[in-house]
Design an enzyme around this catalytic site. Sequence first.
Site, PDB file in Angstrom:
ATOM      1  N   GLU A  13      -3.368   1.062  -6.034  1.00 17.36           N
ATOM      2  CA  GLU A  13      -2.293   0.136  -6.381  1.00 17.36           C
ATOM      3  C   GLU A  13      -2.067   0.226  -7.882  1.00 17.36           C
ATOM      4  O   GLU A  13      -2.997   0.549  -8.632  1.00 17.36           O
ATOM      5  CB  GLU A  13      -2.662  -1.293  -5.962  1.00 17.36           C
ATOM      6  CG  GLU A  13      -1.504  -2.274  -6.043  1.00 17.36           C
ATOM      7  CD  GLU A  13      -0.272  -1.795  -5.300  1.00 17.36           C
ATOM      8  OE1 GLU A  13       0.635  -1.227  -5.971  1.00 17.36           O
ATOM      9  OE2 GLU A  13      -0.208  -1.959  -4.077  1.00 17.36           O
ATOM     10  N   CYS A  29       0.877  -1.175   0.000  1.00 11.86           N
ATOM     11  CA  CYS A  29       0.000   0.000   0.000  1.00 11.86           C
ATOM     12  C   CYS A  29       0.906   1.215   0.000  1.00 11.86           C
ATOM     13  O   CYS A  29       1.634   1.462   0.963  1.00 11.86           O
ATOM     14  CB  CYS A  29      -0.912   0.004   1.223  1.00 11.86           C
ATOM     15  SG  CYS A  29      -2.025   1.438   1.267  1.00 11.86           S
TER      16      CYS A  29
END
Length: 220
Positions: free
Chosen positions: A105, A2
């Site tokens: 992402e 992340c």
Amino acid sequence: MCGRMAITLPHEAVVEMFGAVPANDLPDTPNYNVCPTVNVPVVTSDDGVRRLRPMRWGFIPHWYKKPNGGPLLINARAETIAEKPAFRAACRERRCLLPVTGFYEWYRDGDAKPLPWFIQRQDGEPLVMAGIWQDWEQDGAVISTCAIVTTGANEAMARIHHRIPVILTAEDWPLWLGEAGKGASKIMKSAPEDALLFHRVGTEVNSNRAAGATLLDPIA
């Protein structure tokens, strides 16, 4: 993994959701492009009292002589967190929750330009990630810092990236915060296949200077 996230929840809503006492210096929301090293709102539990506090996203080990004295530690791998010198004490004693709207992402296909995706909960509820934290002190200056715990991706996430944040349900919060005894290691697992919603977003978010709600707009 992340490396970027969106936090649009009003602090009042987070306080109510967790039954937490808010700090006076929480970072401004909404923020649609939260980058490492900025302050984020984090939930901790101290002697059974939950608090919503600002923390630098980027864990600073105690041996760093300055905040940028080594690699930037924004994530901690669930598989090794209990053994890594930087994280093992925090994993035992200082766990926290990071409530967010979702995270970004980037899908990488060979040499092609990475394409950003936004990931959120399927039901639209806040996405609550497991984290660890600690205070770093040098010359009288104290910085509260945190990292997000990640694990291997489920099948849905693996189409984009091989790692995923550990995402906790409300039933897991007391155990992760240390309010319900030991056994937090058993909840460091990937989210169920149907828990998350994915959509492509524009490459504007590739810039850490990009801002605004349009960053979340889906594209074909």
